[in-house]
Write a protein that holds these residues in place. Structure first.
Motif, PDB file in Angstrom:
ATOM      1  N   VAL A  30       0.834  -1.207   0.000  1.00 40.11           N
ATOM      2  CA  VAL A  30       0.000   0.000   0.000  1.00 40.11           C
ATOM      3  C   VAL A  30       0.864   1.249   0.000  1.00 40.11           C
ATOM      4  CG1 VAL A  30      -1.618   1.350   1.404  1.00 40.11           C
ATOM      5  CG2 VAL A  30      -2.014  -1.087   1.055  1.00 40.11           C
ATOM      6  N   THR A  31       1.937   1.239   0.797  1.00 40.58           N
ATOM      7  CA  THR A  31       2.833   2.395   0.856  1.00 40.58           C
ATOM      8  C   THR A  31       3.521   2.636  -0.481  1.00 40.58           C
ATOM      9  OG1 THR A  31       3.239   1.970   3.208  1.00 40.58           O
ATOM     10  CG2 THR A  31       4.807   3.389   2.059  1.00 40.58           C
ATOM     11  N   VAL A  32       4.005   1.565  -1.105  1.00 39.41           N
ATOM     12  CA  VAL A  32       4.697   1.700  -2.397  1.00 39.41           C
ATOM     13  C   VAL A  32       3.756   2.267  -3.451  1.00 39.41           C
ATOM     14  CG1 VAL A  32       5.770   0.425  -4.281  1.00 39.41           C
ATOM     15  CG2 VAL A  32       6.398  -0.089  -1.921  1.00 39.41           C
ATOM     16  N   PHE A  33       2.524   1.754  -3.505  1.00 39.86           N
ATOM     17  CA  PHE A  33       1.592   2.192  -4.536  1.00 39.86           C
ATOM     18  C   PHE A  33       0.962   3.544  -4.233  1.00 39.86           C
ATOM     19  CE2 PHE A  33       2.031  -2.040  -6.102  1.00 39.86           C
ATOM     20  CZ  PHE A  33       1.679  -1.969  -7.440  1.00 39.86           C
ATOM     21  N   SER A  34       1.230   4.093  -3.049  1.00 36.70           N
ATOM     22  CA  SER A  34       0.787   5.460  -2.793  1.00 36.70           C
ATOM     23  C   SER A  34       1.650   6.473  -3.543  1.00 36.70           C
ATOM     24  CB  SER A  34       0.837   5.761  -1.288  1.00 36.70           C
ATOM     25  OG  SER A  34       2.172   5.800  -0.816  1.00 36.70           O
ATOM     26  N   PHE A  35       2.798   6.022  -4.068  1.00 34.04           N
ATOM     27  CA  PHE A  35       3.675   6.872  -4.876  1.00 34.04           C
ATOM     28  C   PHE A  35       3.590   6.518  -6.356  1.00 34.04           C
ATOM     29  CE2 PHE A  35       5.605   6.842  -0.650  1.00 34.04           C
ATOM     30  CZ  PHE A  35       5.801   8.190  -0.431  1.00 34.04           C
ATOM     31  N   ASN A  36       2.560   5.813  -6.738  1.00 37.69           N
ATOM     32  CA  ASN A  36       2.394   5.402  -8.129  1.00 37.69           C
ATOM     33  C   ASN A  36       1.554   6.429  -8.894  1.00 37.69           C
ATOM     34  OD1 ASN A  36       2.530   3.765 -10.423  1.00 37.69           O
ATOM     35  ND2 ASN A  36       0.665   2.652  -9.870  1.00 37.69           N
ATOM     36  N   LYS A  37       1.773   6.486 -10.190  1.00 38.43           N
ATOM     37  CA  LYS A  37       0.954   7.326 -11.062  1.00 38.43           C
ATOM     38  C   LYS A  37       0.362   6.430 -12.147  1.00 38.43           C
ATOM     39  CE  LYS A  37       0.951  11.661 -13.654  1.00 38.43           C
ATOM     40  NZ  LYS A  37       1.765  12.806 -14.125  1.00 38.43           N
ATOM     41  N   PRO A  38      -0.810   5.852 -11.869  1.00 41.86           N
ATOM     42  CA  PRO A  38      -1.380   4.897 -12.836  1.00 41.86           C
ATOM     43  C   PRO A  38      -1.867   5.594 -14.096  1.00 41.86           C
ATOM     44  CG  PRO A  38      -2.930   5.328 -11.059  1.00 41.86           C
ATOM     45  CD  PRO A  38      -1.657   6.037 -10.690  1.00 41.86           C
ATOM     46  N   LYS A  39      -1.866   4.846 -15.167  1.00 42.21           N
ATOM     47  CA  LYS A  39      -2.337   5.395 -16.438  1.00 42.21           C
ATOM     48  C   LYS A  39      -3.855   5.279 -16.581  1.00 42.21           C
ATOM     49  CE  LYS A  39       1.973   4.471 -18.931  1.00 42.21           C
ATOM     50  NZ  LYS A  39       2.612   3.769 -20.077  1.00 42.21           N
ATOM     51  N   GLY A  40      -4.433   4.273 -15.960  1.00 48.80           N
ATOM     52  CA  GLY A  40      -5.880   4.088 -16.028  1.00 48.80           C
ATOM     53  C   GLY A  40      -6.549   4.441 -14.711  1.00 48.80           C
ATOM     54  N   ARG A  41      -7.722   3.864 -14.495  1.00 49.64           N
ATOM     55  CA  ARG A  41      -8.482   4.145 -13.285  1.00 49.64           C
ATOM     56  C   ARG A  41      -8.017   3.309 -12.103  1.00 49.64           C
ATOM     57  NH1 ARG A  41     -14.508   3.004 -14.676  1.00 49.64           N
ATOM     58  NH2 ARG A  41     -13.492   1.126 -15.504  1.00 49.64           N
ATOM     59  N   PHE A  42      -7.411   2.153 -12.372  1.00 46.91           N
ATOM     60  CA  PHE A  42      -7.071   1.216 -11.314  1.00 46.91           C
ATOM     61  C   PHE A  42      -5.590   1.310 -10.965  1.00 46.91           C
ATOM     62  CE2 PHE A  42     -10.811  -0.503 -13.415  1.00 46.91           C
ATOM     63  CZ  PHE A  42     -11.641  -0.788 -12.330  1.00 46.91           C
ATOM     64  N   ASN A  43      -5.328   1.363  -9.687  1.00 45.40           N
ATOM     65  CA  ASN A  43      -3.960   1.487  -9.186  1.00 45.40           C
ATOM     66  C   ASN A  43      -3.443   0.114  -8.764  1.00 45.40           C
ATOM     67  OD1 ASN A  43      -1.564   2.651  -8.263  1.00 45.40           O
ATOM     68  ND2 ASN A  43      -2.389   3.061  -6.227  1.00 45.40           N
ATOM     69  N   TYR A  44      -3.367  -0.800  -9.727  1.00 48.44           N
ATOM     70  CA  TYR A  44      -2.968  -2.172  -9.434  1.00 48.44           C
ATOM     71  C   TYR A  44      -1.621  -2.537 -10.047  1.00 48.44           C
ATOM     72  CZ  TYR A  44      -7.871  -2.704  -8.080  1.00 48.44           C
ATOM     73  OH  TYR A  44      -9.095  -2.557  -7.487  1.00 48.44           O
ATOM     74  N   GLU A  45      -1.126  -1.760 -10.981  1.00 48.24           N
ATOM     75  CA  GLU A  45       0.155  -2.032 -11.630  1.00 48.24           C
ATOM     76  C   GLU A  45       1.052  -0.798 -11.526  1.00 48.24           C
ATOM     77  OE1 GLU A  45      -0.380  -3.279 -15.622  1.00 48.24           O
ATOM     78  OE2 GLU A  45      -1.598  -5.042 -15.111  1.00 48.24           O
ATOM     79  N   TRP A  46       2.317  -1.052 -11.241  1.00 51.02           N
ATOM     80  CA  TRP A  46       3.268   0.059 -11.105  1.00 51.02           C
ATOM     81  C   TRP A  46       3.559   0.661 -12.478  1.00 51.02           C
ATOM     82  CZ3 TRP A  46       5.062   2.923  -7.261  1.00 51.02           C
ATOM     83  CH2 TRP A  46       6.147   3.771  -7.533  1.00 51.02           C
ATOM     84  N   GLN A  47       3.411   1.991 -12.548  1.00 46.98           N
ATOM     85  CA  GLN A  47       3.643   2.697 -13.802  1.00 46.98           C
ATOM     86  C   GLN A  47       4.773   3.715 -13.683  1.00 46.98           C
ATOM     87  OE1 GLN A  47       2.132   1.904 -16.584  1.00 46.98           O
ATOM     88  NE2 GLN A  47       0.650   0.477 -15.684  1.00 46.98           N
ATOM     89  N   GLN A  48       4.634   4.647 -12.724  1.00 45.92           N
ATOM     90  CA  GLN A  48       5.602   5.737 -12.647  1.00 45.92           C
ATOM     91  C   GLN A  48       5.600   6.322 -11.240  1.00 45.92           C
ATOM     92  OE1 GLN A  48       4.789   8.866 -15.425  1.00 45.92           O
ATOM     93  NE2 GLN A  48       6.378  10.233 -14.639  1.00 45.92           N
ATOM     94  N   PHE A  49       6.787   6.644 -10.727  1.00 45.40           N
ATOM     95  CA  PHE A  49       6.891   7.254  -9.401  1.00 45.40           C
ATOM     96  C   PHE A  49       6.350   8.678  -9.441  1.00 45.40           C
ATOM     97  CE2 PHE A  49       9.039   9.839  -6.229  1.00 45.40           C
ATOM     98  CZ  PHE A  49       8.861   9.085  -5.079  1.00 45.40           C
ATOM     99  N   SER A  50       5.533   9.012  -8.440  1.00 49.29           N
ATOM    100  CA  SER A  50       4.938  10.342  -8.380  1.00 49.29           C
ATOM    101  C   SER A  50       4.511  10.635  -6.944  1.00 49.29           C
ATOM    102  CB  SER A  50       3.736  10.447  -9.327  1.00 49.29           C
ATOM    103  OG  SER A  50       3.085  11.689  -9.164  1.00 49.29           O
TER     104      SER A  50
END
Length: 266
Positions: A30-50
């Motif tokens: 959860v902590t790691v994906f709080s810094f993710n910038k997803p391309k779609g609506r779902f925050n399930y795959e790592w895309q870009q640090f933000s």
């Protein structure tokens, strides 16, 4: 052989560390994906640090409103359950009365009963009473199911208290109020605090009982569930990470205070 001997001596510690890592793994994700910038609506795959979500945690409509509502309910439910549960625990330990055994058994029912059964029962009660579903029905429901946990925690602490300490206070001419405030309450405080913290966590986190008795009111767990149907905003991970870090800081602070007090006593 030396390795096997070393492993046998530290097997319990290693198993404990592995279990702890397994339990903390979801929080790390959860902590790691709080810094993710997803391309779609779902925050399930790592895309870009933000850090955009951390800069605007209330960027999702109605999320902070539901979070504020959950915190209010959790605080009031904790106060109500702690006050009532502490009095019930003292009554069960210190006094003998009819149906005491039955009351002791009934206290454990909400802990053993499936949440969906309790949720449906409370909903039936509120509907038969004609009570409008909303903030107050959620609060009453949360106090009801948190009460058992507080009673259990406080009761265990009160049962371990040495009655000679209170007798010594009375021998030194302390009145009932002074004895309670200066002797009984400080000794029972760890159990009361444990029950209060458990009540807050259970109330803030609850979904099933809340969903049955909320009506049109939306708490944070209900908002998360609703968001998961159409897209998971990164801000949900931000709030989850912030709550986890606050809990860790609270535990570390309490440990430091306890260690300092023990050193002063020594």
């Amino acid at each position: 052989m030396p390795f096997l001997t070393w492993l046998k001596r530290r097997l319990v510690v290693i198993a404990g560390l592995i279990t702890l890592a397994y339990l903390l793994l979801p929080n790390v994700i959860v902590t790691v994906f709080s810094f993710n910038k997803p391309k779609g609506r779902f925050n399930y795959e790592w895309q870009q640090f933000s850090t955009d979500a951390w800069q605007d945690p209330c960027g999702v409509a109605d999320m902070c409103g539901s979070l504020s509502l959950s915190l209010q309910i959790a605080v009031w439910a904790t106060l109500g359950a702690t006050l009532l549960g502490t009095m019930i625990a003292f009554a069960l330990v210190r006094y003998r009365f009819r149906a005491r055994g039955a009351v002791n058994s009934l206290i454990f029912l909400p802990m053993a009963m499936p949440e969906v059964v309790m949720a449906a029962s409370l909903l039936t009660l509120f509907l038969n009473m004609g009570a409008p579903l909303g903030f107050w029905t959620i609060l009453i429901a949360h106090i009801m199911f948190c009460l058992s946990f507080v009673v259990t925690a406080v009761k265990a602490r009160v049962m371990s208290m040495d009655p000679r300490l209170e007798e010594a206070a009375r021998d030194l001419y302390a009145g009932p109020v002074q004895t309670f405030l200066r002797v009984t309450l400080p000794i029972a405080a760890p159990g009361i605090a444990a029950g209060a913290l458990l009540s807050f966590a259970l109330s803030f986190d609850d979904f099933i009982i809340t969903n049955f008795n909320a009506g049109s009111t939306v708490t944070f767990p209900m908002f998360v569930w609703g968001s998961a149907q159409r897209g998971t905003p990164v801000q949900i991970n931000v709030i989850g990470t912030a709550m986890f870090l606050l809990a860790v800081l609270f535990v570390l602070a309490s440990m430091l205070i306890t260690n300092r007090r023990n050193r002063q006593k020594a």
